[in-house]
Design an enzyme around this catalytic site. Structure first.
Site: not given
Ligand code: PEP
Ligand code: MG
Length: 842
Positions: A410, A573, A701, A725, A787
């Protein structure tokens, strides 16, 4: 019996009459009996279904006539096979009971193999098998050919509809009530005058998808006997036989024309139906008969290879090939293998059950594997053996080790289909689940959390982490990816913080960097000391002095990054995390820092106390740092501009950096920070005589930023959804703590899935749609990306396509997943548009 005839519905009677006319035999006719098989056939992917019921139509009355045509022995053999096949398939008697009856008889008659049975032995076996059915008391074996057919059709339909069969279909992602076809065929016997037999054939290697004709064949056999292990089958081709080191001639050597015919059939099927099949075949009087086709089993790697081959041969379209490959399995093509120069410390050897290699922390249960994966750790799941309940854990693990099991265990089968490296049957390792230890030779013990490496290519288990080399991404993989790039609308960038990340991303054809998290640069080498000096500074003057120390470091990082990306877009960033994250926490570490910086430890303690927050993720982080200490963002902006000038001069490709501001919630934050940054741009222009062409954008965010999408878009050159976020804030769910209870929430269906892995389309998705719509209504040309970690999740990518985002950005190794998922999303959306009557471009 007359009533049984009447029981067949009209279409069956009509089809039967046709079959009788075609063969010149009649069902139940004592002189020329028609023998039938009933074969269940479900939609592709519906998983194992009941075996065919064979040799229907033989009754005590028909037997003498059959013997006249085929000989006593063959007739008796067919009769006892029918009783067994009907007994198991239609009456529910355990197959094993018939096998025991056969072995008992062999013992009593002093016969070593089935081939040695005389017709009297076979007649005896038929009688014993009938008695067995009688004694089981489940039903009687019908001595009426039409009742046999009706019974077989009914039993196979019922088997398809049992709750267990329904559950199995659901587990395979098929509709519970998927339709069943029952194929009634005139029997080709596979017994009697040689060459006769049965087997299965495939044109493709299951692991690689490459053309490698093969399979198994058993002389004097029917149905799936070649796979049942009662007698040893032969290989189909000579190449297979030689590779396995066997002496028994292959079917190719015995009957080359049959193998040519099988190859030609499989090739024709691929060309006409655009799919690779496993063919069940029977050879009778030297002729090949194809009884059934099943989509060929294939690993993730083979599925890709096959899709490309079929498209290149014109059997399917390129879009179809793209749609056939599961993007979440693409990542598995990309797993590194162990470097040939790596130092190996082997602790166990098993079977190389599934290719690829992975290092990770040992865990001893599927649950632990799931929990660890939810918190982003790579683990190696070690079990005695696996069962279906472990599949989710195997999915979550980077690699799998089992102490028991072989190449078709399996664990091996599932790991291959999931594309996870797996070593099975590591007999020299002892696993004690209760104490959570894996013991190797020399009493070397490994506990949960210890790092080991699984090499699915050689079957070795190694202690520790081992140097890996990137996988080959050429051939069919590269071809499919190039088709994905032609098909997709959205751009695909990578989240890359270092030049190493950037190079991996470029290797996977990322079109730029969608997120460079600059804070990661401050943890490297001696930088953390300068960073801490900057944070501990309580006055602007001393903070600036520390920033002057950091500036050349940041600048050189950016130069490397810009040079590697050679003119492709790079989104940088500015500093995001709360500053206290950079400070030491323990007393000893604070003392060390005080000594390094030559300040009293009380000062370090005091400042750490001042920076501590109750809710740091909602505290002084993101752009709030830039508002409170403009000089920090200004240092970063200067490093970016100076690096852009230098990298542009070195490479000849002008650099146009995209500066991104994190955690914006009010447009005023953006306005203030833009002013600080443009002040620096002017200074650099004055110093260098060159104005860098830069863009400033905002990470969406916070829910407020999303709702204020219109105002923010007017002030921004671009937007990028930070969905990590954003998910945290829309749900009010701590991204650092949710892993502890999300599995319970998913198990109880509170959440359909972990919203940090796959975007919550209903809530977070809605707020993204609102933001994008508002932003576009205020600034139609604004570029919008995403992102967060969702950038390579196929469902989330499909949502981004529907929302009209310009690009997605994800971690470098997942870039190919995102490229394929984006292509599929475009194809699906175009298909949907075409279906609803839209014209392209309208
Ligand atoms: C997010 O908040 O989606 C992000 C890409 O930034 P970090 O994960 O660095 O907070
Ligand atoms: Mg973030």
């Amino acid at each position: 019996m007359a009533h049984a005839v009447a029981d067949h519905p009209e279409p069956i009677r009509a089809a039967l009459a046709k079959l009788e006319a075609l063969t010149g035999c009649r069902l139940g006719d004592p002189c020329a009996p028609l023998l039938l098989s009933v074969r269940p056939s479900g939609p592709a992917g519906s998983g194992a279904i009941a075996p065919a019921i064979l040799n229907l139509g033989i009754t005590a009355q028909v037997l003498p006539g059959l013997a006249r045509g085929l000989g006593q022995r063959a007739a008796a053999d067919l009769y006892r096979r029918l009783i067994q096949s009907y007994g198991t398939g239609a009456l529910g008697v355990e197959d094993e009971a018939f096998e025991y009856a056969l072995y008992d008889l062999m013992k009593e008659a002093g016969i070593e193999s089935e081939e040695a049975f005389l017709s009297a032995n076979l007649a005896d076996l038929a009688a014993r098998s009938l008695a067995l059915i009688q004694s089981e008391g489940i039903g009687a074996f019908p001595q009426d050919a039409r009742m046999q057919l009706a019974g077989a059709l009914e039993a196979l339909s019922e088997a398809w509809a049992t709750p267990r069969a329904r559950r199995r279909r659901l587990a395979k992602g098929q509709p519970e009530n998927a339709p069943l076809s029952l194929i009634v065929q005139a029997m080709v016997l596979g017994l009697g005058a040689p060459p006769a037999g049965a087997g299965l054939f495939h044109l493709r290697d299951e692991a690689s998808g490459a053309r490698a004709p093969g399979g198994r064949y058993l002389a004097d056999a029917q149905g799936e006997e070649a796979l049942m292990g009662l007698r040893t089958p032969v290989m189909i081709t000579r190449a297979e036989r030689e590779a396995a080191g066997l002496r028994e001639p292959s079917l190719e050597e015995l009957l080359p024309a049959a193998v040519d015919c099988l190859i030609a059939c499989a090739e024709l099927l691929e060309a006409r139906l655009g799919e690779a099949f496993t063919l069940d075949f029977t050879i009778a009087a030297g002729e090949v008969h194809i009884l059934e086709l099943r989509p060929a089993r294939r690993s993730a790697r083979a599925a890709l290879h096959l899709a490309v081959d079929l498209a290149e041969a014109g059997a399917i379209s390129r879009d179809e090939a793209l749609m056939r490959v599961d993007p979440s399995l693409i990542e598995d093509h990309l797993h590194p293998s162990i470097s040939p120069d790596a130092r190996r410390d082997p602790i166990g050897q098993g079977l190389p059950a599934s290719p690829g290699a992975a290092s990770g922390e040992l865990v001893f249960s599927a649950d632990e594997a799931e929990h660890a994966a939810a918190s982003g750790r790579t683990v190696i799941l070690a079990l005695v053996e696996t069962s279906p309940e472990d599949i989710r854990g195997m999915h979550a693990a980077g690699g799998v080790v089992t102490v028991r099991g072989g190449m078709t265990s399996h664990a091996a089968v599932v790991a291959r289909s999931l594309g996870r490296p797996c070593v099975a049957g590591t007999k020299d390792l002892a696993l004690d689940r209760a104490s959570g230890t894996l013991t190797a030779a020399g009493n070397r013990q490994f506990r949960a959390g210890d790092v080991v490496t699984v090499d699915g290519g050689t079957g070795q288990i190694l202690a520790g982490r081992v140097e890996m080399i990137p996988p080959e991404i050429t051939g069919a993989f590269a071809t499919l990816m190039s088709w994905a790039d032609e098909a997709r609308r959205m751009g695909v960038r990578a989240n890359a913080d270092t030049v190493q990340d950037a190079n991996v991303a470029l290797g996977f054809a990322a079109e730029g960097i969608g997120l460079c998290r600059t804070e990661h640069m401050f943890f490297q080498g001696g930088r953390i000391t300068a960073m801490r000096r900057m944070i501990l500074a309580s006055e602007t003057k001393t903070r600036r002095a520390a920033l002057d120390e950091l500036l050349p470091m940041q600048r050189s990082d950016f130069i490397e990054l810009f040079e590697a990306m050679a003119g492709k877009p790079v989104v940088i960033r500015l500093l995001d995390p709360p500053l206290h994250e950079f400070l030491p926490h323990g007393e000893e570490e604070m003392k060390d820092l005080a000594a390094t910086l030559d300040v009293p430890v009380s000062q370090v303690r005091l400042r750490a106390g001042e920076l501590a927050e109750f809710n740091p993720m909602l505290g002084k982080r993101g752009c709030r740092i830039g508002i409170a200490y403009p000089e920090i963002y200004q240092m970063q902006a200067r490093a970016i501009f100076e690096a852009a000038c230098e990298a542009g001069a070195h490479t000849g490709s002008p650099v146009r950096p995209e500066i991104m501001l994190p955690l914006i919630s009010a447009v005023r934050e953006l306005v203030l920070l833009k002013a600080h940054i443009s002040e620096v741009a002017e200074i650099v222009r004055a110093e260098r005589g060159e104005m860098v062409d830069y863009h400033i954008g905002v990470m969406i965010e916070t829910p407020r930023a999303a709702l204020r999408g219109a105002d923010i878009a007017v002030e921004s050159d671009f937007l990028s959804f930070g969905t990590n976020d954003l998910t945290q804030m829309v749900y009010g769910l701590s991204r650092d703590d949710a892993g502890r209870f999300i599995p319970d929430y998913v198990a109880q269906n509170v959440y359909e899935h972990d919203p940090f892995h796959s975007l919550d389309l209903e809530g977070v998705g809605e707020i993204i749609s609102i933001a994008a719509e508002r932003a576009r209504s205020a600034a139609p040309a604004i570029s919008i990306g995403l992102c967060g970690e969702h950038g390579a999740d196929p469902l989330s990518v499909a949502f981004c396509e529907q929302t009209g985002l310009d690009y997605i950005s994800c971690s470098p190794f997942r870039v190919p997943v995102a490229r394929l998922a984006a292509a599929q999303a475009t194809i699906r959306t175009a298909g949907r548009r075409a279906k609803s009557g839209h014209k392209a471009g309208s």
